[in-house]
Design a protein around this motif. Sequence first.
Motif, PDB file in Angstrom:
ATOM      1  N   PHE A  90      39.635  56.006 -23.252  1.00 25.33           N
ATOM      2  CA  PHE A  90      38.752  55.082 -22.525  1.00 25.33           C
ATOM      3  C   PHE A  90      37.646  55.463 -21.629  1.00 25.33           C
ATOM      4  CE2 PHE A  90      38.265  52.611 -18.688  1.00 25.33           C
ATOM      5  CZ  PHE A  90      37.311  51.711 -18.908  1.00 25.33           C
ATOM      6  N   ILE A  91      37.687  56.232 -20.817  1.00 25.03           N
ATOM      7  CA  ILE A  91      36.603  56.586 -19.864  1.00 25.03           C
ATOM      8  C   ILE A  91      35.594  57.462 -20.356  1.00 25.03           C
ATOM      9  CG2 ILE A  91      36.306  57.885 -17.793  1.00 25.03           C
ATOM     10  CD1 ILE A  91      39.520  57.456 -17.313  1.00 25.03           C
ATOM     11  N   PHE A 116      33.635  55.149 -22.526  1.00 20.38           N
ATOM     12  CA  PHE A 116      33.011  54.160 -21.641  1.00 20.38           C
ATOM     13  C   PHE A 116      31.687  54.664 -21.083  1.00 20.38           C
ATOM     14  CE2 PHE A 116      32.101  51.982 -17.626  1.00 20.38           C
ATOM     15  CZ  PHE A 116      32.540  50.540 -18.006  1.00 20.38           C
ATOM     16  N   PHE A 117      31.577  55.968 -20.803  1.00 23.95           N
ATOM     17  CA  PHE A 117      30.437  56.450 -20.269  1.00 23.95           C
ATOM     18  C   PHE A 117      29.573  56.843 -21.178  1.00 23.95           C
ATOM     19  CE2 PHE A 117      32.782  56.669 -16.388  1.00 23.95           C
ATOM     20  CZ  PHE A 117      31.698  56.727 -15.279  1.00 23.95           C
ATOM     21  N   PRO A 170      40.029  50.415 -26.408  1.00 20.33           N
ATOM     22  CA  PRO A 170      40.295  50.579 -24.859  1.00 20.33           C
ATOM     23  C   PRO A 170      39.074  49.828 -24.114  1.00 20.33           C
ATOM     24  CG  PRO A 170      40.784  52.481 -25.880  1.00 20.33           C
ATOM     25  CD  PRO A 170      39.845  51.749 -26.674  1.00 20.33           C
ATOM     26  N   ILE A 184      39.733  46.321 -24.031  1.00 17.86           N
ATOM     27  CA  ILE A 184      40.601  45.691 -23.318  1.00 17.86           C
ATOM     28  C   ILE A 184      40.416  45.935 -21.898  1.00 17.86           C
ATOM     29  CG2 ILE A 184      43.166  46.283 -22.565  1.00 17.86           C
ATOM     30  CD1 ILE A 184      43.641  47.558 -25.429  1.00 17.86           C
ATOM     31  N   TYR A 185      39.797  46.725 -21.431  1.00 18.00           N
ATOM     32  CA  TYR A 185      39.310  47.095 -19.921  1.00 18.00           C
ATOM     33  C   TYR A 185      38.315  45.844 -19.623  1.00 18.00           C
ATOM     34  CZ  TYR A 185      37.723  49.394 -15.589  1.00 18.00           C
ATOM     35  OH  TYR A 185      37.318  49.473 -14.378  1.00 18.00           O
ATOM     36  N   ILE A 209      40.900  42.891 -19.196  1.00 21.33           N
ATOM     37  CA  ILE A 209      41.663  42.997 -18.195  1.00 21.33           C
ATOM     38  C   ILE A 209      40.957  42.663 -16.931  1.00 21.33           C
ATOM     39  CG2 ILE A 209      43.307  44.332 -16.828  1.00 21.33           C
ATOM     40  CD1 ILE A 209      43.966  45.859 -19.278  1.00 21.33           C
ATOM     41  N   ARG A 210      39.992  42.810 -16.785  1.00 22.76           N
ATOM     42  CA  ARG A 210      39.214  42.554 -15.499  1.00 22.76           C
ATOM     43  C   ARG A 210      39.260  41.396 -15.009  1.00 22.76           C
ATOM     44  NH1 ARG A 210      34.559  46.153 -13.433  1.00 22.76           N
ATOM     45  NH2 ARG A 210      35.958  47.098 -11.792  1.00 22.76           N
ATOM     46  N   ILE A 260      44.733  37.596 -16.309  1.00 21.01           N
ATOM     47  CA  ILE A 260      45.784  37.675 -17.674  1.00 21.01           C
ATOM     48  C   ILE A 260      45.256  36.677 -18.650  1.00 21.01           C
ATOM     49  CG2 ILE A 260      48.120  37.265 -18.048  1.00 21.01           C
ATOM     50  CD1 ILE A 260      48.784  37.977 -15.406  1.00 21.01           C
ATOM     51  N   THR A 261      45.261  36.943 -19.903  1.00 25.31           N
ATOM     52  CA  THR A 261      44.779  35.960 -20.715  1.00 25.31           C
ATOM     53  C   THR A 261      45.617  35.910 -21.855  1.00 25.31           C
ATOM     54  OG1 THR A 261      43.200  37.308 -22.204  1.00 25.31           O
ATOM     55  CG2 THR A 261      42.337  35.983 -20.182  1.00 25.31           C
ATOM     56  N   ILE A 264      44.824  39.068 -24.252  1.00 26.30           N
ATOM     57  CA  ILE A 264      45.463  40.357 -23.790  1.00 26.30           C
ATOM     58  C   ILE A 264      46.773  40.579 -24.505  1.00 26.30           C
ATOM     59  CG2 ILE A 264      45.419  42.400 -22.260  1.00 26.30           C
ATOM     60  CD1 ILE A 264      43.458  40.404 -20.439  1.00 26.30           C
ATOM     61  N   ASN A 265      47.255  39.505 -24.094  1.00 22.56           N
ATOM     62  CA  ASN A 265      48.920  39.726 -24.486  1.00 22.56           C
ATOM     63  C   ASN A 265      49.001  39.983 -25.945  1.00 22.56           C
ATOM     64  OD1 ASN A 265      49.624  39.268 -21.830  1.00 22.56           O
ATOM     65  ND2 ASN A 265      49.947  37.162 -22.159  1.00 22.56           N
ATOM     66  N   LEU A 296      46.815  41.245 -27.860  1.00 22.73           N
ATOM     67  CA  LEU A 296      46.256  42.561 -28.293  1.00 22.73           C
ATOM     68  C   LEU A 296      47.145  43.790 -27.879  1.00 22.73           C
ATOM     69  CD1 LEU A 296      43.451  43.691 -29.277  1.00 22.73           C
ATOM     70  CD2 LEU A 296      42.645  43.822 -27.217  1.00 22.73           C
ATOM     71  N   ALA A 297      47.915  43.421 -26.696  1.00 23.76           N
ATOM     72  CA  ALA A 297      48.773  44.419 -26.091  1.00 23.76           C
ATOM     73  C   ALA A 297      49.899  44.619 -26.943  1.00 23.76           C
ATOM     74  CB  ALA A 297      49.222  44.058 -24.701  1.00 23.76           C
ATOM     75  N   ASN A 331      48.986  52.286 -24.732  1.00 19.06           N
ATOM     76  CA  ASN A 331      47.720  52.420 -24.184  1.00 19.06           C
ATOM     77  C   ASN A 331      47.958  52.277 -22.601  1.00 19.06           C
ATOM     78  OD1 ASN A 331      45.227  51.428 -23.029  1.00 19.06           O
ATOM     79  ND2 ASN A 331      44.634  52.230 -25.185  1.00 19.06           N
ATOM     80  N   LEU A 365      45.964  51.446 -20.374  1.00 18.16           N
ATOM     81  CA  LEU A 365      45.213  50.090 -19.891  1.00 18.16           C
ATOM     82  C   LEU A 365      46.260  49.397 -19.830  1.00 18.16           C
ATOM     83  CD1 LEU A 365      41.641  50.344 -21.394  1.00 18.16           C
ATOM     84  CD2 LEU A 365      42.394  50.477 -18.941  1.00 18.16           C
ATOM     85  N   ILE A 366      46.962  49.163 -21.224  1.00 19.99           N
ATOM     86  CA  ILE A 366      48.159  48.143 -21.344  1.00 19.99           C
ATOM     87  C   ILE A 366      49.200  48.252 -20.414  1.00 19.99           C
ATOM     88  CG2 ILE A 366      49.622  47.440 -23.107  1.00 19.99           C
ATOM     89  CD1 ILE A 366      47.667  47.547 -25.283  1.00 19.99           C
ATOM     90  N   TYR A 385      48.187  47.189 -17.386  1.00 14.32           N
ATOM     91  CA  TYR A 385      47.948  45.594 -17.375  1.00 14.32           C
ATOM     92  C   TYR A 385      49.514  45.051 -17.184  1.00 14.32           C
ATOM     93  CZ  TYR A 385      47.793  41.081 -19.762  1.00 14.32           C
ATOM     94  OH  TYR A 385      47.616  39.921 -19.761  1.00 14.32           O
ATOM     95  N   PHE A 428      40.210  56.352 -11.629  1.00 11.86           N
ATOM     96  CA  PHE A 428      39.557  55.353 -11.148  1.00 11.86           C
ATOM     97  C   PHE A 428      39.929  53.896 -11.813  1.00 11.86           C
ATOM     98  CE2 PHE A 428      36.606  55.936 -14.780  1.00 11.86           C
ATOM     99  CZ  PHE A 428      36.176  54.535 -15.029  1.00 11.86           C
ATOM    100  N   LEU A 479      41.999  48.418 -11.094  1.00 13.73           N
ATOM    101  CA  LEU A 479      42.728  47.350 -11.791  1.00 13.73           C
ATOM    102  C   LEU A 479      43.711  46.770 -10.779  1.00 13.73           C
ATOM    103  CD1 LEU A 479      42.867  48.321 -15.557  1.00 13.73           C
ATOM    104  CD2 LEU A 479      41.356  46.493 -14.339  1.00 13.73           C
ATOM    105  N   LEU A 534      26.989  54.380 -12.417  1.00 12.90           N
ATOM    106  CA  LEU A 534      26.892  53.246 -13.094  1.00 12.90           C
ATOM    107  C   LEU A 534      26.253  52.034 -12.241  1.00 12.90           C
ATOM    108  CD1 LEU A 534      29.659  53.210 -15.847  1.00 12.90           C
ATOM    109  CD2 LEU A 534      27.378  54.197 -15.870  1.00 12.90           C
TER     110      LEU A 534
END
Lengths: 357, 194, 326
Positions: free
Chosen positions: B134-135, B138-139, B151, B154-155, B158-159, B162-163, B166-167, B169-170, C147, C149-150, C153, C257, C262, C280
């Motif tokens: 992901f990281i 992301f960059f 990912p 998802i990130y 998640i921010r 809870i929706t 996401i559940n 997708l997870a 994952n 992130l999951i 989560y 991070f 999170l 960023l």
Amino acid sequence: MSEPRTLLAIDHVSKKFGQVTAVDGISLDIRENEFFALLGPSGCGKTTLLRMLAGFETPNDGRILLDGHDIARTPPNKRPVNLMFQSYALFPHMSVRANVSYGLEMERLPAAEIRSRVDAILATTELVPFADRKPEQLSGGQKQRVALARALVKRPRLLLLDEPLGALDKKLRGAMQLELKRLQHEVGITFVIVTHDQEESLVMADRMAVLKDGKLLQCDTPHAIYEHPADRFVADFIGVMNFVPGKASSDGVVAVNGARIAGKVPAALSPGAPAVASVRPERIRLFPSGETANRTTGTVEALAYHGLDLQLHVRTPLSPKPFLVRVTADAADRRPVASGDQVELGWDAADVRIFEE
Amino acid sequence: MAVVSTAIATLLGTLLAIGVEMRRQYGMGLEALIFAPMIIPDIVLAIALLSFFSMLNLTMGLHTIILAHVVFNLAFVCSVVRARLKSFDWSIVEASADLGASALTTFRRVTLPVIAPAVIAGALLAFTLSVDEFIIAFFTAGAGRASTTLPMQIYAMIRFGITPEINALATIVMAVSITALTLSQRLNRGIIGQ
Amino acid sequence: MVRAADGKPIAWLSERRTPGATPEGRARQGRGGYFVKYQPSRSSLLMAPALVWLTALMVVPCALVLALAFFRRGIYGGIDYTFTLENFGLVFDPLYAGIFLNSARIAGTATLIAVVIGYAAAYAIAAAPRRWQPVFLFFAVLPFWSNYLIRTYAWIVLLNREGLITQLLRWFGYTGEPPSMLYTEGAVIAGLVYNYLPFVILACYAPLSRLNPELAEASRDLGASAATTLRRVILPLTVPGIAAGAVFVFVLSIGNFVTPALLGGGRFQMIGNLVYDQFLTANDWPFGAALAMALIAIMLLVLMAQALATDRAAGRAAEARGQADG
Ligand SMILES: Nc1ncnc2c1ncn2[C@@H]1O[C@H](COP(=O)(O)OP(=O)(O)O)[C@@H](O)[C@H]1O
Ligand SMILES: [Mg+2]
């Protein structure tokens, strides 16, 4: 001589691992100050029995009495019994000295006493020059001595040794057998040694027990076991034995070819029952002069010269396997034999042992 | 995206592994260079690549993510294949040459089949890591929706808390992971069994 | 962090279980294929593409970041190419040094907890019957396969004010205020421990499972209690595993991070977040680069400490194995 005192009594001890009965109702007495050997083929339960004495296994059944107190459930660190492991199990991160001191530190003895006792045992086991080495810098024989010193320094009532010489080469093993015996004498501690090597136990033990499939077959002095084995298995396992299969009669065994082998028949054996007569190779005479109770002729198939004696493989009509005969070098010189020769063999009825087949 | 980076990484990583194991000795430097991508903090590699790409004035997108992912993927493939090669009996290569096979034929007919399970396991690992990563993505993704990886999505979600999305997708991701896991366990056992 | 976290155990497992991976294994192979094996020129050819790739996309960019750290920030967020050391000076500014210390503390706490729990778990697995061990290990690393992130989560679901824990408490009759667990330092540490625990378990399991069980028995036989045996025999012989596990948790935690963002709700700045922000949000790349270099420096220090600990223990571990084999 007064009757020797019993130090450890093993009383109907059994141990099961799931379906396997590793030790099956064994009863044994081990006497003060003796060198006792547990002998048996691989997998017969020797290690399991020893581990129960040391406290690493708990018997399913029976009692283990040390000086009359049941210790079957005492944890290993609370028993005055020490085990010398088959792998030696030296602590690799500690020096020889640290390994040997470890057990005394656990007793919280004063440092000065620890020091003097460790020094003394290192001297006895000739390890002084190696005191600061790590186990990895030692040879097999030296490691074995460290393991021994580490157990002995605690002055246990009973020292258990699991195949202590198993990892050594043949020559070193011979030397260490005598060395162990000397040490045992010197420190005056009861030794129980496990081995699958019958020769080793004959050489070292004051008394020995023969095990098979977790059961005790016989317990006696090496001489008694060698001369009067309790059953066919013991006879075969200890030393070398010639067997003549057949049927029991009132005064011996009738071989398959009809020949009669004279010998004392055990009371339990009724005439006509399958039986086996046996005789040690060194009891058989080549071209016997005068009367002998048992005689046969045969053909020499092979000869092996062993320095002190000569071993002959002689094909006889008595048994499917050739007879092994040991004659002294002297006797062989007097009447030389060669492969293919017809020879006459004879032995006394007193040297015959008869077993149930 | 993950497929391309896995393919490149598997090829390069396998060659690297064979090359390294062919050496009699190799310095700490080489060892460190191969090991570094696995241990270096992601964020550092991510910003390094971001600075690098932006200095070159490269437009960022899926291709830059692929370039970046190959870096760590090849290190993982290499380590898996090397582990297999350590127990590789090189005399079979000699035997093949002795029987008249060229170096290339030997590789194709002898070496590759033997190390194949490790190569596949390495590839699978690389693929999983790529999908998961992901990281760095992301960059190095730059703007633009086309280069969003899962990912990252998802990130972002998640921010916001809870929706149900996401559940859902997870759950899907878990199912996919478990499948990959089972597959790779099979293969790994294959390697160990040999 | 995901890749390292996910990948390493597998690489380890296959390496550990392949007999040739150990020096003894290599020695056992003998000289077979000696001449085909050692061909330096062909070896270089095979390694070239990968090494070029690594150089171009890892070494050069990292060097660039290092260089970047010596420049000044431009007025509009660009880079002003004048040499300066003030970025490094800024790293030691109380504000940022505080964040460093904070990160180190959080990472250290997570490491400590993970090592204690992980070692205990590894010990339990290694003590279990042989045929169950792979099964237990499998379950220990199971979370790795979902994952990152999951997994994180899942903790949000668990910890939030109306989350599972609160509901569980309610179910038991608790009526007070819902406890605030999410967005606390505890939550961040819990997340880190949870994520990196499987590492520690694997790293500690390897040496524990290879330890000759007779060593512990010998210690008991000589009169040591179970606790003394652990302290004087088992722990010293498994230092390399503990060190490896601890280093991984620490290095991965301190640069993390995502978890602070999170589970800490952005309230707990760690170095990772700081770097993230410089690149960023704040657009101060030179300072971000200096921070990244500081991170690398910490990582190298920790790795060196590990190498030291492992080196000391290497001899005795090899010996412990030798005895187990023999
Ligand atoms: N921990 C154990 N679990 C299951 N079976 C065991 C265990 N230890 C020993 N056994 C079994 O018990 C029997 C006796 O083993 P052991 O005492 O080691 O024999 P020996 O030392 O005479 O070779 C063997 O069949 C062995 O497989
Ligand atoms: Mg045994």
